[in-house]
Design a protein around this motif. Structure first.
Motif, PDB file in Angstrom:
ATOM      1  N   ASN A  86      -0.192  12.893   8.464  1.00  0.00           N
ATOM      2  CA  ASN A  86       1.019  12.382   9.136  1.00  0.00           C
ATOM      3  C   ASN A  86       2.234  13.215   8.740  1.00  0.00           C
ATOM      4  O   ASN A  86       3.060  13.577   9.576  1.00  0.00           O
ATOM      5  CB  ASN A  86       1.291  10.922   8.737  1.00  0.00           C
TER       6      ASN A  86
ATOM      7  N   GLU B 185     -11.623   8.622 -14.582  1.00  0.00           N
ATOM      8  CA  GLU B 185     -10.365   9.342 -14.559  1.00  0.00           C
ATOM      9  C   GLU B 185      -9.872   9.622 -15.977  1.00  0.00           C
ATOM     10  O   GLU B 185      -8.955  10.401 -16.188  1.00  0.00           O
ATOM     11  CB  GLU B 185      -9.335   8.520 -13.783  1.00  0.00           C
TER      12      GLU B 185
ATOM     13  N   GLY C 265       0.815  -1.223   0.000  1.00  0.00           N
ATOM     14  CA  GLY C 265       0.000   0.000   0.000  1.00  0.00           C
ATOM     15  C   GLY C 265       0.842   1.263   0.000  1.00  0.00           C
ATOM     16  O   GLY C 265       1.758   1.413  -0.805  1.00  0.00           O
TER      17      GLY C 265
ATOM     18  N   GLU D 113      -4.955  10.802   5.389  1.00  0.00           N
ATOM     19  CA  GLU D 113      -4.268  10.434   6.637  1.00  0.00           C
ATOM     20  C   GLU D 113      -2.747  10.531   6.487  1.00  0.00           C
ATOM     21  O   GLU D 113      -2.049  11.026   7.364  1.00  0.00           O
ATOM     22  CB  GLU D 113      -4.627   9.003   7.065  1.00  0.00           C
TER      23      GLU D 113
END
Ligand SMILES: Cc1cc2nc3c(=O)[nH]c(=O)nc-3n(C[C@H](O)[C@H](O)[C@H](O)COP(=O)(O)OP(=O)(O)OC[C@H]3O[C@@H](n4cnc5c(N)ncnc54)[C@H](O)[C@@H]3O)c2cc1C
Length: 280
Positions: free
Chosen positions: A267, A97, A21, A263
């Protein structure tokens, strides 16, 4: 690279892998130098636009780290989508897209030495500025799409009349969210342009990285809210395929997850802009 830089050729980027990921540091793809060529092996996850790309930028690790304490080394090379050893499988993904999405398997795919991008073993340094451009580009796309959503909401709000003589846009419950969106769009556009201008001017890399991340964060949430309010303002009409608004809504959601998730952006801002410790 020259053809890509001059806009004559499309480039796909294969960074993500199914197992790792967002954590590219755990990439299992290898890029090995073997005399007069590089040999690439691995499995890459969602990769956009291979059907139109002339080359694919692949990140992989230098295999055989002898010293486990030594810093990890990565290399970035360009491979030909038609090279022997490369197989691709189209992923059945929704969204418009404009390109198709693929998973690619690389089995002893060869690339010439001049396919190296940047410095061998320093592939992350090659990739880093690339991610700034990608985030700024993503932010600009989000701002433009948010403006489009707002324009769709405004035209419907100005013409749709169901109670009394005044259109629904006269109701503050409709007006205020659209006014908020306008204010956010103006501010996010300015911030995105400023970050892009500072990138072009060669500003400090960490400052540019922080601003590219902030632009991406603000613009992705802006677009999601703009698409949501456009759907809300159009009511049932938004669900009519002929209006082509639901596709915009779906694409708007993507910006919160890619090219990097909100996220991971938070971070980065917390740890590299604000100096807070890493949880790891
Ligand atoms: C349409 C589409 C096109 C894409 N095109 C490309 C491409 O061309 N090339 C390419 O390389 N990639 C591409 N990607 C991949 C994409 O950009 C992301 O890198 C990828 O989706 C992230 O991996 P993952 O989906 O496995 O999520 P994961 O890494 O498994 O993360 C899942 C969730 O957990 C959260 N999470 C994980 N770790 C943390 C943490 N430490 N703190 C907080 N939250 C965390 C993430 O934010 C996310 O919400 C594409 C993805 C999509 C959907």
């Amino acid at each position: 690279l020259e053809r890509v830089a001059s806009g004559h050729a499309h480039l796909a980027t294969a960074i993500t892998e199914p197992k790792v990921g967002h954590n590219v540091f755990r990439s299992e793809t290898t890029v090995r130098r073997d005399r007069e060529r590089f040999i690439v092996n691995g499995l890459k996850g969602v990769t956009s636009g291979i059907e139109i790309a002339e080359r694919i930028l692949v990140l992989g690790r230098v295999p055989g780290d002898r010293d486990p304490g030594a810093p990890q080394q990565f290399t970035t090379v360009l491979i030909d989508p038609r090279a022997p050893g490369m197989t691709r499988e189209e992923l059945p993904m929704r969204g418009r897209e404009g390109v198709r999405q693929w998973q690619i398997q690389l089995d002893d795919v060869e690339a010439p030495l001049d396919a190296l991008v940047g410095v061998e073993g320093q592939g992350l340094l090659t990739l880093w500025p690339f991610t700034h451009v990608e985030r700024l580009l993503s932010a600009a796309l989000c701002v433009g799409s948010a403006r489009y959503c707002l324009s769709r909401a405004l035209s419907r709000a100005s013409e749709r009349t169901i109670f009394g003589q005044r259109p629904i846009g006269a109701e503050q419950a409709i007006q205020h969210p659209l006014a908020w969106l306008h204010a956010r769009t103006e501010a996010t556009e300015l911030f995105t342009y400023r970050a892009a201008a500072r990138f072009d001017a060669g500003a400090d890399r960490l400052a540019v990285a922080g601003e590219a991340n902030i632009a991406k964060l603000l613009s992705a949430d802006l677009l999601f809210d703009a698409a949501d309010h456009a759907v809300q303002t159009l009511g049932a009409l938004a669900w009519d395929e002929r209006e082509a608004l639901l596709d915009v809504f779906l694409d708007a959601r993507l910006a919160r997850s890619g090219p990097v998730s909100q996220e991971l952006v938070l971070n980065f801002i917390a740890q590299h802009v604000l100096g807070l410790p890493s949880h790891r």
